[in-house]
Design a protein around this motif. Sequence first.
Motif, PDB file in Angstrom:
ATOM      1  N   LYS A 111       1.074  -0.666   0.291  1.00  0.00           N
ATOM      2  CA  LYS A 111       0.016  -0.069  -0.360  1.00  0.00           C
ATOM      3  C   LYS A 111       0.476   1.593   0.120  1.00  0.00           C
ATOM      4  O   LYS A 111       1.896   0.952   0.646  1.00  0.00           O
ATOM      5  CB  LYS A 111      -0.925  -0.096   1.181  1.00  0.00           C
ATOM      6  CG  LYS A 111      -2.117  -1.061   1.105  1.00  0.00           C
ATOM      7  CD  LYS A 111      -3.213  -0.801   1.746  1.00  0.00           C
ATOM      8  CE  LYS A 111      -3.744  -2.066   2.030  1.00  0.00           C
ATOM      9  NZ  LYS A 111      -5.280  -1.445   2.948  1.00  0.00           N
ATOM     10  N   PRO A 112      -0.048   2.342  -0.529  1.00  0.00           N
ATOM     11  CA  PRO A 112       0.730   3.440  -0.611  1.00  0.00           C
ATOM     12  C   PRO A 112       1.159   4.154   0.888  1.00  0.00           C
ATOM     13  O   PRO A 112       0.521   3.894   1.218  1.00  0.00           O
ATOM     14  CB  PRO A 112       0.890   5.207  -1.584  1.00  0.00           C
ATOM     15  CG  PRO A 112      -1.147   4.590  -1.590  1.00  0.00           C
ATOM     16  CD  PRO A 112      -1.053   2.300  -1.646  1.00  0.00           C
ATOM     17  N   GLN A 130       1.684   7.951   2.944  1.00  0.00           N
ATOM     18  CA  GLN A 130       0.727   9.195   3.009  1.00  0.00           C
ATOM     19  C   GLN A 130       0.863  10.317   4.256  1.00  0.00           C
ATOM     20  O   GLN A 130       0.471   9.853   4.996  1.00  0.00           O
ATOM     21  CB  GLN A 130      -0.122   9.364   2.100  1.00  0.00           C
ATOM     22  CG  GLN A 130       0.022  11.432   1.941  1.00  0.00           C
ATOM     23  CD  GLN A 130      -0.988  12.010   1.345  1.00  0.00           C
ATOM     24  OE1 GLN A 130      -0.911  12.026  -0.408  1.00  0.00           O
ATOM     25  NE2 GLN A 130      -2.487  12.083   1.348  1.00  0.00           N
ATOM     26  N   ASN A 140       5.139  13.866   2.839  1.00  0.00           N
ATOM     27  CA  ASN A 140       6.650  12.931   2.658  1.00  0.00           C
ATOM     28  C   ASN A 140       4.745  11.554   1.580  1.00  0.00           C
ATOM     29  O   ASN A 140       4.238  10.806   2.319  1.00  0.00           O
ATOM     30  CB  ASN A 140       6.621  11.690   3.381  1.00  0.00           C
ATOM     31  CG  ASN A 140       7.901  13.171   4.544  1.00  0.00           C
ATOM     32  OD1 ASN A 140       8.043  14.210   3.817  1.00  0.00           O
ATOM     33  ND2 ASN A 140       7.995  13.007   5.230  1.00  0.00           N
ATOM     34  N   TYR A 141       5.702  11.479   0.772  1.00  0.00           N
ATOM     35  CA  TYR A 141       4.751  10.153  -0.168  1.00  0.00           C
ATOM     36  C   TYR A 141       5.556   9.458  -0.829  1.00  0.00           C
ATOM     37  O   TYR A 141       6.185   9.256  -1.376  1.00  0.00           O
ATOM     38  CB  TYR A 141       3.713  10.922  -1.239  1.00  0.00           C
ATOM     39  CG  TYR A 141       2.750  10.223  -1.721  1.00  0.00           C
ATOM     40  CD1 TYR A 141       1.432   9.476  -1.407  1.00  0.00           C
ATOM     41  CD2 TYR A 141       2.810   9.265  -3.119  1.00  0.00           C
ATOM     42  CE1 TYR A 141       0.367   8.177  -2.184  1.00  0.00           C
ATOM     43  CE2 TYR A 141       1.808   8.401  -3.537  1.00  0.00           C
ATOM     44  CZ  TYR A 141       1.243   8.199  -3.381  1.00  0.00           C
ATOM     45  OH  TYR A 141       0.092   7.557  -4.205  1.00  0.00           O
ATOM     46  N   THR A 142       4.644   7.962  -0.176  1.00  0.00           N
ATOM     47  CA  THR A 142       5.933   6.581  -0.729  1.00  0.00           C
ATOM     48  C   THR A 142       4.561   6.237  -1.672  1.00  0.00           C
ATOM     49  O   THR A 142       3.342   5.298  -1.363  1.00  0.00           O
ATOM     50  CB  THR A 142       6.179   5.932   0.544  1.00  0.00           C
ATOM     51  OG1 THR A 142       7.020   6.408   1.346  1.00  0.00           O
ATOM     52  CG2 THR A 142       6.917   4.923  -0.272  1.00  0.00           C
ATOM     53  N   THR A 143       5.250   5.825  -3.007  1.00  0.00           N
ATOM     54  CA  THR A 143       4.343   5.586  -3.583  1.00  0.00           C
ATOM     55  C   THR A 143       3.885   3.487  -3.341  1.00  0.00           C
ATOM     56  O   THR A 143       5.034   2.971  -3.222  1.00  0.00           O
ATOM     57  CB  THR A 143       4.617   5.173  -5.301  1.00  0.00           C
ATOM     58  OG1 THR A 143       5.776   4.939  -5.247  1.00  0.00           O
ATOM     59  CG2 THR A 143       4.300   6.852  -6.243  1.00  0.00           C
ATOM     60  N   GLY A 144       2.949   3.264  -3.538  1.00  0.00           N
ATOM     61  CA  GLY A 144       2.005   1.471  -4.032  1.00  0.00           C
ATOM     62  C   GLY A 144       3.418   0.860  -4.862  1.00  0.00           C
ATOM     63  O   GLY A 144       3.222   1.819  -5.938  1.00  0.00           O
ATOM     64  N   LYS A 145       3.071  -0.628  -4.526  1.00  0.00           N
ATOM     65  CA  LYS A 145       3.577  -1.181  -5.665  1.00  0.00           C
ATOM     66  C   LYS A 145       3.144  -2.464  -5.749  1.00  0.00           C
ATOM     67  O   LYS A 145       2.488  -3.338  -4.963  1.00  0.00           O
ATOM     68  CB  LYS A 145       4.937  -2.383  -5.513  1.00  0.00           C
ATOM     69  CG  LYS A 145       5.917  -0.591  -4.928  1.00  0.00           C
ATOM     70  CD  LYS A 145       7.573  -1.539  -4.463  1.00  0.00           C
ATOM     71  CE  LYS A 145       9.031  -0.477  -5.250  1.00  0.00           C
ATOM     72  NZ  LYS A 145       9.562  -0.783  -4.388  1.00  0.00           N
TER      73      LYS A 145
END
Length: 184
Positions: free
Chosen positions: A21-22, A24, A162-167
């Motif tokens: 999951k991403p 945020q 801060n946003y980490t994209t999901g994969k």
Amino acid sequence: MNIPKLQIESTKAQIGLNIQKPVQEIQQPKANLDLQQPAAILTINTTKSKLTIDSHAARESMDYKSSISRTKEIAQKSLQESLDGIAIMAQEGQQLVRIENGGNPIAEQAKLSGRQPYSSLNIKFIPQAGSVKVNFAPAQVDIDVKPQKVINNSTINRPIHNYTTGKVNVEMLQYPSLKIDWLV
């Protein structure tokens, strides 16, 4: 009779999904407030009020007279009494001069001079109404207010994002297959 049969076997494909999951994160720091309100400039100018009370006439009506007023009054009264006395003496002299007209002027004059004059009762209110003079000039007040503007040195703080994209990982767990066979 034997009829050949067609036999079909199939297996479905299976896909596996691995989902991450991403994430945020958002933070909003508070603004730095720096507000100043200078005091207004206030100017007040006043002229004093003036009250004058003249009680001279009231004091004189209560017989509280100054020495100058008392002297003038006595001098006037003395002059009037002396003139009245001279008039009475002149009248009595005229009566005595005409004594030949008859009567007894000496006895009549003795009766008049020996009698007390009647005094009258008068009610007098002291001090007399309206004898005190009052003057009043009210004060004047001039007020001048000059407001001052607000000094605003506040600063805003941008949000921290801060946003980490999901994969998504796709993998084939089972491949599809089709098997056709004849049965005799």
